[in-house]
Design an enzyme around this catalytic site. Structure first.
Site, PDB file in Angstrom:
ATOM      1  N   GLY A  12       0.634  -1.270  -0.095  1.00  0.00           N
ATOM      2  CA  GLY A  12      -0.305  -0.057  -0.016  1.00  0.00           C
ATOM      3  C   GLY A  12       0.757   1.414   0.123  1.00  0.00           C
ATOM      4  N   ILE A  13       0.548   2.093   1.018  1.00  0.00           N
ATOM      5  CA  ILE A  13       1.280   3.374   1.055  1.00  0.00           C
ATOM      6  C   ILE A  13       2.528   3.275   1.277  1.00  0.00           C
ATOM      7  CG2 ILE A  13       1.083   5.719   2.176  1.00  0.00           C
ATOM      8  CD1 ILE A  13      -1.932   5.079   3.112  1.00  0.00           C
ATOM      9  N   ASP A  41       7.587  -8.041  13.957  1.00  0.00           N
ATOM     10  CA  ASP A  41       5.970  -7.883  14.189  1.00  0.00           C
ATOM     11  C   ASP A  41       5.942  -6.553  15.369  1.00  0.00           C
ATOM     12  OD1 ASP A  41       3.532  -7.960  14.791  1.00  0.00           O
ATOM     13  OD2 ASP A  41       3.561 -10.080  16.023  1.00  0.00           O
ATOM     14  N   LEU A  42       5.510  -5.559  14.752  1.00  0.00           N
ATOM     15  CA  LEU A  42       5.142  -4.177  15.656  1.00  0.00           C
ATOM     16  C   LEU A  42       3.952  -4.445  16.372  1.00  0.00           C
ATOM     17  CD1 LEU A  42       6.047  -1.616  12.734  1.00  0.00           C
ATOM     18  CD2 LEU A  42       7.652  -2.703  14.205  1.00  0.00           C
ATOM     19  N   GLY A  71      -0.013  -0.202   9.762  1.00  0.00           N
ATOM     20  CA  GLY A  71      -1.114  -0.190  10.373  1.00  0.00           C
ATOM     21  C   GLY A  71      -2.217  -1.203   9.968  1.00  0.00           C
ATOM     22  N   SER A 114      -5.053   9.120   9.997  1.00  0.00           N
ATOM     23  CA  SER A 114      -6.508   8.988   9.388  1.00  0.00           C
ATOM     24  C   SER A 114      -7.467   9.944   9.567  1.00  0.00           C
ATOM     25  CB  SER A 114      -6.707   7.556   9.768  1.00  0.00           C
ATOM     26  OG  SER A 114      -7.991   7.461   9.081  1.00  0.00           O
ATOM     27  N   TYR A 153     -10.238   1.534  15.913  1.00  0.00           N
ATOM     28  CA  TYR A 153      -9.251   2.222  14.731  1.00  0.00           C
ATOM     29  C   TYR A 153      -9.160   3.705  14.894  1.00  0.00           C
ATOM     30  CZ  TYR A 153      -7.646   3.333  10.171  1.00  0.00           C
ATOM     31  OH  TYR A 153      -6.777   3.742   9.025  1.00  0.00           O
TER      32      TYR A 153
HETATM   33  P1  NAI Z   1      -1.748  -2.053   3.868  1.00  0.00           P
HETATM   34  O1  NAI Z   1      -2.686  -3.105   4.533  1.00  0.00           O
HETATM   35  O2  NAI Z   1      -1.680  -1.911   2.227  1.00  0.00           O
HETATM   36  O3  NAI Z   1      -0.371  -1.814   4.181  1.00  0.00           O
HETATM   37  C1  NAI Z   1      -0.024  -1.879   5.783  1.00  0.00           C
HETATM   38  C2  NAI Z   1       1.291  -2.334   6.073  1.00  0.00           C
HETATM   39  O4  NAI Z   1       1.456  -2.460   7.359  1.00  0.00           O
HETATM   40  C3  NAI Z   1       1.158  -4.101   5.593  1.00  0.00           C
HETATM   41  O5  NAI Z   1       2.495  -4.185   4.669  1.00  0.00           O
HETATM   42  C4  NAI Z   1       1.335  -4.625   6.554  1.00  0.00           C
HETATM   43  O6  NAI Z   1       1.810  -5.789   6.754  1.00  0.00           O
HETATM   44  C5  NAI Z   1       2.043  -3.851   7.661  1.00  0.00           C
HETATM   45  N1  NAI Z   1       1.498  -4.079   9.005  1.00  0.00           N
HETATM   46  C6  NAI Z   1       0.670  -4.462   9.748  1.00  0.00           C
HETATM   47  N2  NAI Z   1       0.609  -4.868  10.757  1.00  0.00           N
HETATM   48  C7  NAI Z   1       1.890  -4.877  11.354  1.00  0.00           C
HETATM   49  C8  NAI Z   1       2.799  -5.354  12.189  1.00  0.00           C
HETATM   50  N3  NAI Z   1       2.129  -6.014  13.229  1.00  0.00           N
HETATM   51  N4  NAI Z   1       3.994  -5.494  12.255  1.00  0.00           N
HETATM   52  C9  NAI Z   1       4.475  -5.021  11.125  1.00  0.00           C
HETATM   53  N5  NAI Z   1       4.136  -4.674   9.862  1.00  0.00           N
HETATM   54  C10 NAI Z   1       2.641  -4.586   9.948  1.00  0.00           C
HETATM   55  O7  NAI Z   1      -2.438  -0.398   4.220  1.00  0.00           O
HETATM   56  P2  NAI Z   1      -2.347   0.953   3.794  1.00  0.00           P
HETATM   57  O8  NAI Z   1      -3.616   1.362   3.444  1.00  0.00           O
HETATM   58  O9  NAI Z   1      -1.159   1.091   2.898  1.00  0.00           O
HETATM   59  O10 NAI Z   1      -2.069   1.331   5.372  1.00  0.00           O
HETATM   60  C11 NAI Z   1      -0.943   2.368   5.616  1.00  0.00           C
HETATM   61  C12 NAI Z   1      -1.341   3.323   6.658  1.00  0.00           C
HETATM   62  O11 NAI Z   1      -2.230   3.952   6.233  1.00  0.00           O
HETATM   63  C13 NAI Z   1      -2.127   2.406   8.111  1.00  0.00           C
HETATM   64  O12 NAI Z   1      -1.506   3.075   9.140  1.00  0.00           O
HETATM   65  C14 NAI Z   1      -3.562   2.861   7.774  1.00  0.00           C
HETATM   66  O13 NAI Z   1      -4.288   2.777   8.863  1.00  0.00           O
HETATM   67  C15 NAI Z   1      -3.286   4.323   7.203  1.00  0.00           C
HETATM   68  N6  NAI Z   1      -4.526   4.680   6.463  1.00  0.00           N
HETATM   69  C16 NAI Z   1      -4.911   3.922   5.237  1.00  0.00           C
HETATM   70  C17 NAI Z   1      -6.068   4.427   4.626  1.00  0.00           C
HETATM   71  C18 NAI Z   1      -6.729   3.572   3.689  1.00  0.00           C
HETATM   72  O14 NAI Z   1      -7.898   3.908   3.140  1.00  0.00           O
HETATM   73  N7  NAI Z   1      -6.262   2.792   2.941  1.00  0.00           N
HETATM   74  C19 NAI Z   1      -7.027   5.709   5.021  1.00  0.00           C
HETATM   75  C20 NAI Z   1      -6.360   6.331   6.410  1.00  0.00           C
HETATM   76  C21 NAI Z   1      -5.289   5.721   6.629  1.00  0.00           C
END
Ligand code: NAI
Length: 255
Positions: A12-13, A41-42, A71, A114, A153
């Site tokens: 993702g981001i 593992d965070l 996240g 977020s 969340y």
């Molecule tokens: P995503 O699911 O594509 O990426 C999140 C990454 O965090 C994944 O690679 C995952 O493995 C990693 N992660 C999760 N738990 C973990 C752990 N315990 N230890 C290590 N790594 C861990 O999601 P996305 O959308 O790229 O999310 C990135 C951030 O953006 C997050 O903090 C999310 O809350 C935030 N966000 C996302 C939105 C959306 O609509 N996608 C909207 C607003 C905020």
């Protein structure tokens, strides 16, 4: 060239940002559960400590940038996990890497919050108080008791935003900038999972930004890259909404 650590770099981001910064000449140290330079593992204190130690080893104790992007969303298996990753997976990395940032060149950190942080009621949740006081056991317990993932969340994103702003005065005096980016809906696996969820799918699909679409991960990555860069040299302690107008739509008079 800058050395920048990014959590959540595998998807993702975080993945979009890793690619953009690498192309711009940064040495990126990615941290994720798997498929990263540092696999950790965070969600656990030991995982976070291992991540910090590995970053310090790789950067030689000198870091120019840090982005806490990892996240989990409302489809996480437990509400407590949302609190553990989204709040403590950020706070412990910021604290553990602060000294290295202080030694960096024009250092800056960005927390990915977020637009959910402004959800009504989030600021009043008892779990938020526990998160902000650093009591992880209690915060997880309260989140599990409430058992409403969307509130865990929103609460975790509100608390992590407050935590970053609370640090800003001290960090600024010591020369390290710290900002929060607040995305809206971003087309990533996290959002796809929410859209497909029987509890949250309909409301997620219906909550569309005034710009009429969700953002691409690259559009949020470019805002984070800006906040890390020299072009943002006087931006500190800010919350930058990159949400297509969602926040303005729901709270036009609050900023
Ligand atoms: P995503 O699911 O594509 O990426 C999140 C990454 O965090 C994944 O690679 C995952 O493995 C990693 N992660 C999760 N738990 C973990 C752990 N315990 N230890 C290590 N790594 C861990 O999601 P996305 O959308 O790229 O999310 C990135 C951030 O953006 C997050 O903090 C999310 O809350 C935030 N966000 C996302 C939105 C959306 O609509 N996608 C909207 C607003 C905020």
């Amino acid at each position: 060239m800058p050395v920048t650590a990014i959590t959540g770099s595998a998807s993702g981001i975080g993945a979009a940002l890793s690619e953009a910064l690498t192309s711009a000449g940064h040495t990126v140290i990615g941290i994720d559960r798997a498929n990263a330079e540092i696999n950790a593992d965070l969600a656990t204190p030991s995982g976070r400590q291992a991540a910090v130690a590995s970053v310090l080893e790789r950067c030689g104790g000198v870091l120019d940038g840090l982005v806490c992007c990892a996240g989990v969303g409302v489809t996480a298996p437990r509400s407590g996990l949302i609190v553990a990753v989204n709040h403590f997976g950020v706070s412990e990395l910021l604290d553990g890497l602060f000294e290295a940032l202080q030694k960096g060149h024009k250092p800056a950190a960005v927390v990915v919050g977020s637009v959910a942080s402004v959800q009504p009621g989030a600021h009043e949740l008892p779990m938020v108080k526990a998160m902000l006081s650093g009591d992880e056991t209690r915060a997880i317990e309260l989140a599990e008791l409430q058992n409403e993932p969307h509130m865990a969340y929103a609460g975790s994103k509100y608390s992590v935003t407050c935590m970053a702003r609370q640090k800003a005065p001290d960090w600024g005096k010591l020369g390290v900038r710290l900002n929060v980016v607040a995305p809206g809906a971003v087309e990533t696996p996290l959002l796809q999972a929410s859209k497909a969820d029987p509890r949250y799918g309909e409301s997620t699909r219906r909550f569309v930004a005034p710009l009429g679409r969700g953002s691409e991960p690259t559009e949020v990555a470019s805002v984070i890259a800006f906040l890390l860069s020299e072009q943002a040299s006087f931006v500190h302690g800010s919350v930058l909404f990159a949400d297509g107008g969602m926040d303005a739509m729901v709270r036009p008079n609050t900023f």
